[in-house]
Design an enzyme around this catalytic site. Sequence first.
Site, PDB file in Angstrom:
ATOM      1  NE  ARG A  70       4.501  -5.103 -13.511  1.00  0.00           N
ATOM      2  CZ  ARG A  70       4.890  -3.914 -13.065  1.00  0.00           C
ATOM      3  NH1 ARG A  70       6.133  -3.738 -12.638  1.00  0.00           N
ATOM      4  NH2 ARG A  70       4.057  -2.904 -13.042  1.00  0.00           N
ATOM      5  N   PRO A 109      -0.042   6.034  -2.769  1.00  0.00           N
ATOM      6  CG  PRO A 109      -0.142   7.991  -1.501  1.00  0.00           C
ATOM      7  CD  PRO A 109       0.797   7.166  -2.316  1.00  0.00           C
ATOM      8  CB  VAL A 110      -5.609   4.394  -3.467  1.00  0.00           C
ATOM      9  CG1 VAL A 110      -4.764   3.410  -4.264  1.00  0.00           C
ATOM     10  CG2 VAL A 110      -5.978   3.807  -2.100  1.00  0.00           C
ATOM     11  CG  ASP A 111      -4.249   9.727   0.043  1.00  0.00           C
ATOM     12  OD1 ASP A 111      -3.415   9.236  -0.751  1.00  0.00           O
ATOM     13  OD2 ASP A 111      -4.098  10.834   0.578  1.00  0.00           O
ATOM     14  CD  GLN A 112      -4.223  13.183  -2.944  1.00  0.00           C
ATOM     15  OE1 GLN A 112      -4.764  14.155  -3.460  1.00  0.00           O
ATOM     16  NE2 GLN A 112      -3.929  13.146  -1.654  1.00  0.00           N
ATOM     17  NE  ARG A 170       0.787   1.113  -6.531  1.00  0.00           N
ATOM     18  CZ  ARG A 170       0.414   1.108  -5.260  1.00  0.00           C
ATOM     19  NH1 ARG A 170       0.720   0.076  -4.493  1.00  0.00           N
ATOM     20  NH2 ARG A 170      -0.271   2.097  -4.746  1.00  0.00           N
ATOM     21  CB  ILE A 229       8.776  10.617  -8.688  1.00  0.00           C
ATOM     22  CG1 ILE A 229       9.029  11.802  -9.639  1.00  0.00           C
ATOM     23  CG2 ILE A 229       7.345  10.114  -8.831  1.00  0.00           C
ATOM     24  CD1 ILE A 229       8.139  13.001  -9.408  1.00  0.00           C
ATOM     25  CE  LYS A 242       3.284  -0.289 -17.373  1.00  0.00           C
ATOM     26  NZ  LYS A 242       3.750  -0.691 -16.033  1.00  0.00           N
TER      27      LYS A 242
END
Length: 426
Positions: free
Chosen positions: A406, A124-127, A94, A336, A22
């Site tokens: 999923r 987070p998507v800030d990276q 995500r 993690i 996946k």
Amino acid sequence: MDKLRITGGRTLKGEVTISGAKNAALPEMCAALLTDEPVRLLNVPRLHDVATMRRLLNNMGVKTETHGERGGMSFQAADPIQPEAPYELVKTMRASVLALGPLLARFGHAKVSLPGGCAIGSRPVDQHIKGLQAMGAEIVVEHGYMVARLPQGRSRLHGARIATDMVTVTGTENFLMAAALAEGETLLENAAQEPEIPDLCEMLIAMGAKIEGHGTSRIHIQGVERLHGCTHQVVADRIEAGTFLCAVAATGGDVVLRHANAHHLDAVIDKLLEAGAEIEAGAEAAGAFIRIRSTGRLKAQSFRTTEYPGFPTDMQAQFMALNCIAEGTAKVTETIFENRFMHVNELVRLGARIQTDGKVAVVEGIDRLSGATVMATDLRASASLVIAGLVAEGQTVVDRIYHLDRGYDQMEEKLRGIGADIVRFK
């Protein structure tokens, strides 16, 4: 909602074919956005997340088709494409954030919804934003969307040195796809090394990208003006393979996993060998395989999750289920995700003895679990409860298995094929 009913106590024998990964298929589906030519993927798993990504691409205007029995799918992102990923689709998966890099690189602008919450912790998507900004993108977050565009007067992103604050798999994948069409060279430092990363790189190279160092923490990408179509086979799912290894180790038996690459599971296999399982691996004309044999009660194993090539966080819950009925006490440290012990309470309902303190769980092995009704809270927690049900006395019912769908391609059918007493019902 579907449920699984499992009657425990059966050993597992026979063969299982491991499906495509996946976590490789999803970014590779997004990579089709980088060209207007047809892209064909083989060995695509039949999963809910794959179907969601297909709907997302269709919504943008990508033409998709399914081919034959080998998990074949084709994609063609010919104009006109609407470079937008709406919240209605992104909220359920995500990985939809992986559309940001290729859309921005090819079309010069993109609007992608911020992903919804994740049960196992924040991702987070800030990276992603910082890396793409380093390549020249202008990105604002407004009304729940990341709105990205190239500066006025520029037609391409430019190469950059990107060193993320943490190892991020989807971030690495987004940067790879964006850099493939950028002007100049991009250097990714602290890049993720999971096998799905070099698999994506091999696909991009087949499309005409220039990439070196994939599979290491330093990846060089020399951008090209355009990419073309290709045919690519999705790498086998190492987490599915690891899940079946833990299931056989727990129940006892003798099973061959077809298309499974042992080199992608070194940390897990080392722990299984230390626990007392017998494992051999190799390659035949039909492809790679792993054979596991397990007799008697295994020894509990302590481990600590970390980035690849360490022990994968996606195998923590499954190995914990094995530790529940192993001999001795084991300490499991999760580094993690902060909320990845939600399966503990459900395992305790089956009789497991587990104490948690922050990031550490101490598991005291017992002779046997007892069947009960339990509820899945996330994808890998679902798998751990299935393993526990396979060894528990009596019947176990696992509720909310849409999580399982999923990430596992017909898991109950594969288990039934090697001797498990497991049925799906509503």
